[in-house]
Write an enzyme that holds these catalytic residues in place. Structure first.
Site, PDB file in Angstrom:
ATOM      1  N   GLN A 186       0.811  -1.211   0.000  1.00  0.00           N
ATOM      2  CA  GLN A 186       0.000   0.000   0.000  1.00  0.00           C
ATOM      3  C   GLN A 186       0.849   1.267   0.000  1.00  0.00           C
ATOM      4  O   GLN A 186       0.378   2.334  -0.398  1.00  0.00           O
ATOM      5  CB  GLN A 186      -0.951  -0.006   1.190  1.00  0.00           C
ATOM      6  CG  GLN A 186      -0.284  -0.002   2.551  1.00  0.00           C
ATOM      7  CD  GLN A 186      -1.280   0.245   3.668  1.00  0.00           C
ATOM      8  OE1 GLN A 186      -2.466   0.440   3.447  1.00  0.00           O
ATOM      9  NE2 GLN A 186      -0.789   0.233   4.890  1.00  0.00           N
ATOM     10  N   TRP A 211      -0.481  10.402   0.210  1.00  0.00           N
ATOM     11  CA  TRP A 211      -1.548  10.288  -0.788  1.00  0.00           C
ATOM     12  C   TRP A 211      -1.182  11.041  -2.069  1.00  0.00           C
ATOM     13  O   TRP A 211      -1.807  12.039  -2.438  1.00  0.00           O
ATOM     14  CB  TRP A 211      -2.864  10.771  -0.187  1.00  0.00           C
ATOM     15  CG  TRP A 211      -3.334   9.883   0.940  1.00  0.00           C
ATOM     16  CD1 TRP A 211      -2.832   8.668   1.295  1.00  0.00           C
ATOM     17  CD2 TRP A 211      -4.401  10.142   1.850  1.00  0.00           C
ATOM     18  NE1 TRP A 211      -3.521   8.138   2.363  1.00  0.00           N
ATOM     19  CE2 TRP A 211      -4.488   9.041   2.725  1.00  0.00           C
ATOM     20  CE3 TRP A 211      -5.295  11.206   2.018  1.00  0.00           C
ATOM     21  CZ2 TRP A 211      -5.431   8.959   3.756  1.00  0.00           C
ATOM     22  CZ3 TRP A 211      -6.234  11.126   3.035  1.00  0.00           C
ATOM     23  CH2 TRP A 211      -6.309  10.015   3.890  1.00  0.00           C
ATOM     24  N   ASP A 239     -11.673  -1.446   8.174  1.00  0.00           N
ATOM     25  CA  ASP A 239     -10.590  -1.394   9.159  1.00  0.00           C
ATOM     26  C   ASP A 239     -11.007  -2.019  10.491  1.00  0.00           C
ATOM     27  O   ASP A 239     -11.406  -1.314  11.421  1.00  0.00           O
ATOM     28  CB  ASP A 239     -10.157   0.058   9.380  1.00  0.00           C
ATOM     29  CG  ASP A 239      -9.647   0.704   8.110  1.00  0.00           C
ATOM     30  OD1 ASP A 239      -9.298  -0.027   7.170  1.00  0.00           O
ATOM     31  OD2 ASP A 239      -9.603   1.950   8.052  1.00  0.00           O
ATOM     32  N   ASP A 243      -9.551   2.978  -1.732  1.00  0.00           N
ATOM     33  CA  ASP A 243     -10.009   3.258  -0.380  1.00  0.00           C
ATOM     34  C   ASP A 243     -10.955   4.470  -0.344  1.00  0.00           C
ATOM     35  O   ASP A 243     -11.076   5.225  -1.307  1.00  0.00           O
ATOM     36  CB  ASP A 243      -8.789   3.518   0.505  1.00  0.00           C
ATOM     37  CG  ASP A 243      -9.041   3.262   1.977  1.00  0.00           C
ATOM     38  OD1 ASP A 243     -10.185   2.949   2.346  1.00  0.00           O
ATOM     39  OD2 ASP A 243      -8.073   3.392   2.763  1.00  0.00           O
ATOM     40  N   GLU A 289     -16.405   7.766   1.501  1.00  0.00           N
ATOM     41  CA  GLU A 289     -17.517   8.081   2.401  1.00  0.00           C
ATOM     42  C   GLU A 289     -17.417   9.460   3.041  1.00  0.00           C
ATOM     43  O   GLU A 289     -18.245   9.814   3.884  1.00  0.00           O
ATOM     44  CB  GLU A 289     -17.633   7.013   3.498  1.00  0.00           C
ATOM     45  CG  GLU A 289     -16.416   6.787   4.368  1.00  0.00           C
ATOM     46  CD  GLU A 289     -15.372   5.904   3.753  1.00  0.00           C
ATOM     47  OE1 GLU A 289     -15.409   4.691   3.980  1.00  0.00           O
ATOM     48  OE2 GLU A 289     -14.500   6.420   3.041  1.00  0.00           O
TER      49      GLU A 289
END
Length: 661
Positions: free
Chosen positions: A273, A289, A457, A390, A393
């Site tokens: 990741q 990111w 998670d 990922d 939301e």
């Protein structure tokens, strides 16, 4: 064929759902809502201005008690489902933005679905809120720490359902009476199943809804997924063993692969990741990111990734909809207006844990095309065979979008849009079926766009409200909503204070995930605090479980094919096939396909597990011993979870060879 008489829904000539014609057909109203977000958690305030009952007249108009018509009801009848649509019949009907309707209940009815449920599979007796949000929050972690360190609560403690949040919600329910309901809308909703006499649905918009039927649960799922869409088949290579979560750079990947090879581990791929960089925060090892290969952390990855593929090993990465504000992708996107704005016209910076980031605005066509191009050029063309997509939301309701649309109306739909971007990126490169991605957030449309779910998670512990056990109702409830491919991080993710992954937990979790669609591990947010797949007390068992998963490939691919062509999920609840009291209630066992029943060990230091077997003929996988229906205490030494195979399965000879892996 479905039919509507005005007071009753009929299917194939039989009455299915009947309403009292003297009661209101529905209620409509108007109101305002406010919502505040903090780290993905939302707090609502709903102010109701008016609420009016409407009655269905013979002419199909919905009228109030004074006889004023506000809406006409248009009903579309199909072979196995029926849709109700509201059309304004008066100018002042446009003021209504609230809808209530109900379906009759039945004593002993069970309700499933509503999205991904972590603690409660059967929702009868509960109030379910349909709003996408972060599953875990800092307050919930603080409460957990207090309960377990000071109050000494047991791992089987479960918070009341009304306090639960979920990354993936969906306005879809499945009834034990063999019907489904799906609401076609994206607004905030509440589904109230607390009454035995009726189920009440409260929606913050005038939304259509569909009710569908099936002669059994396989037929019902086929009907539902015809409506909502199905997942494509996973690539064949995904079934070739374990996908190992490894961070730390090229050398760390090579060293761990060399080690597991000595132990005979079957490896389908490596999931790194931090391929695009990482940041060390007080929370742990988090990611930078910035969706581009970090050549400093992963030197020569551009070459190694192809060398690995030639050896039959795939390399997977990570992406989400945010941009690190310190890095070059944000420096490119921000001046071009590609980020979600606040009310002052500045980039809306969202805080996840300890740092802030900007979110790509999917309503801006240029931004949409740009982030899709980033995926294609920096990930697919680079050589990645898959990735975690990922988040999704976190869209705040007080932001300003490029399109001018109300963010509250798009909030629930945002995860499906994000999944669609990833899906389009793969399809446009002609790689669907070779590359897959997995998402955690979802809503209506995610099932038609995403290729795989993962359950988010979890805590690295045995707790039933957020640890390893919570994965099972999560998978089963997703299946009930039409998403038939899901899996979890082997070992969990969240580590803090007393919550750490033991070797025993890692093995027990691996036992469960070896008998799931995808067998993938995660190092967790604090890898140094966790036992990993290469831990001395784990690696031998993990290697054997990887071989078992690889040897299940023909069976898993057959189940995957059924999910793709008919919408029958790979992971299934027991009640799909067994009309028994225990089957309706069981949420910590599951069927993998039709013929394997898995009852994972969910408690620490257990050498056996008591479980329930439906009335059928079962063979214990590890001993070949025959079992009939009922409750049994089954031995479960480490590495051998209670797994049973149906005696009449056509795959039985292959199942019996699994113990030789």
């Amino acid at each position: 064929m479905t039919a509507w008489t005005g007071s009753e829904i009929q299917w194939n000539g039989s009455p299915k759902l009947r309403r009292d014609p003297d009661r209101p057909f529905c209620l409509v109203g108007s109101g305002t809502a406010s919502c505040k977000m903090k780290r993905g958690s939302f707090r609502f305030r709903d102010k109701l201005i008016e609420k009016i009952p409407l009655y269905l007249a013979e002419d199909g108009l919905l009228k109030d008690t004074a006889g004023r018509a506000f809406f006409s009801l248009r009903v579309t009848c199909g072979e196995n489902r029926i849709t109700f649509h509201f059309e304004p019949a008066a100018e002042d009907a446009k003021r209504f933005n609230r809808l209530w309707f109900s379906l009759p209940g039945k004593r002993g009815e069970h309700i499933y679905g509503g999205g991904e449920q972590f603690t409660k599979l059967d929702l009868k007796g509960e109030l379910a809120r349909i709003w996408v949000r972060e599953h875990q929050s800092l307050p919930s972690i603080a409460k957990k720490t207090l309960r377990e360190n000071l109050l000494r609560s047991k791992p089987d403690f479960v918070e009341p359902y009304h306090r639960q949040q979920s990354y993936y919600v969906q306005p879809t329910i499945l009834s034990s009476e063999l019907y489904f309901l799906h609401v076609h809308g994206g607004a905030h909703m509440e589904f109230d199943f607390r009454s035995e006499e009726e189920s009440i649905f409260y929606i913050h918009e005038l939304a259509d809804f569909t009710i569908g039927f099936g002669k059994d649960f396989e037929a019902l799922m086929e009907n539902l997924t015809q409506l909502l869409g199905r997942q494509p088949r996973l690539p064949e290579w995904a079934y070739d063993g374990a996908i190992l979560g490894i961070q730390g750079g090229t050398r760390a990947v090579e060293d761990k692969l060399a080690l597991v090879e000595k132990h005979g581990m079957r490896v389908a791929g490596v999931w790194s990741q931090d391929w695009q960089g990482r940041r060390i925060t007080p929370v742990g090892k988090q990611l930078m990111w910035n969706w581009h290969w970090d050549s400093g952390l992963y030197p020569e990855l551009d070459k190694k990734i192809h060398e690995m593929k030639a050896r039959g090993l795939r390399f997977l990465g990570y992406i989400n909809p945010f941009l690190a504000i310190e890095k070059e992708l944000y420096a490119y996107a921000s001046p071009r207006g590609y980020c979600v704005k606040d009310k002052n016209g500045r980039d809306y910076l969202t805080r996840s844990t300890t740092f802030s980031s900007a979110m790509v605005d999917f309503t801006n066509p240029e931004a949409y095309a740009w982030i899709k191009g980033v995926i294609q050029e920096n990930m697919i063309d680079f050589g990645l065979s898959g990735w975690m997509a990922d988040f999704g939301e976190y869209l705040p309701t007080d932001c300003v979008l490029h399109s001018g649309e109300d963010p509250a109306a798009l909030h629930n739909l945002w995860p499906a849009i994000w999944a669609g971007i990833n899906r389009e990126a793969i399809q446009e490169r002609g790689k669907l079926g070779e590359i897959f991605f997995f998402t955690r957030a979802g809503y209506t449309g995610t099932g038609a766009q995403s290729t795989l779910m993962w359950n988010g998670d979890q805590y690295c512990d045995w707790s039933f409200d957020g640890g390893m056990p919570s994965v099972i109702p999560a998978m089963l409830s997703l299946s009930c909503c039409g998403f038939g491919l899901s899996h979890s991080d082997t070992g969990g993710f969240s580590v803090f204070l007393h919550v750490k992954r033991s070797p025993e937990l890692m093995v027990r979790w691996a036992e469960m995930n070896a008998f799931s669609p995808v067998f993938r591990s995660h190092e967790g947010i604090r890898p140094e605090s966790n036992a990993q797949f290469d831990h001395p007390g784990v690696i031998e068992a993990y290697a054997k479980l990887s071989r078992i998963h690889a040897n299940l490939k023909p069976y898993l691919m057959a189940a995957d094919e059924l999910n793709h062509t008919r919408g029958i999920p790979v992971v299934r609840p027991l009640f799909f096939y067994y009309n028994e009291k225990e089957a309706w209630a069981e949420q910590y066992e599951y069927l993998l396909g039709r013929d394997i029943l898995v009852a994972p060990v969910l408690t620490e230091a257990a050498a056996s597990r008591e479980g329930y077997l439906p009335k059928d003929e079962w063979l214990h996988l590890w001993t070949g011993e025959a079992y009939s229906g009922g409750r049994h205490i089954v031995p479960a030494p480490l590495g051998q979870p209670p797994v049973f195979c149906r005696k009449e399965s056509g795959f039985l000879p292959g199942f019996m060879k699994l113990r030789e892996a």
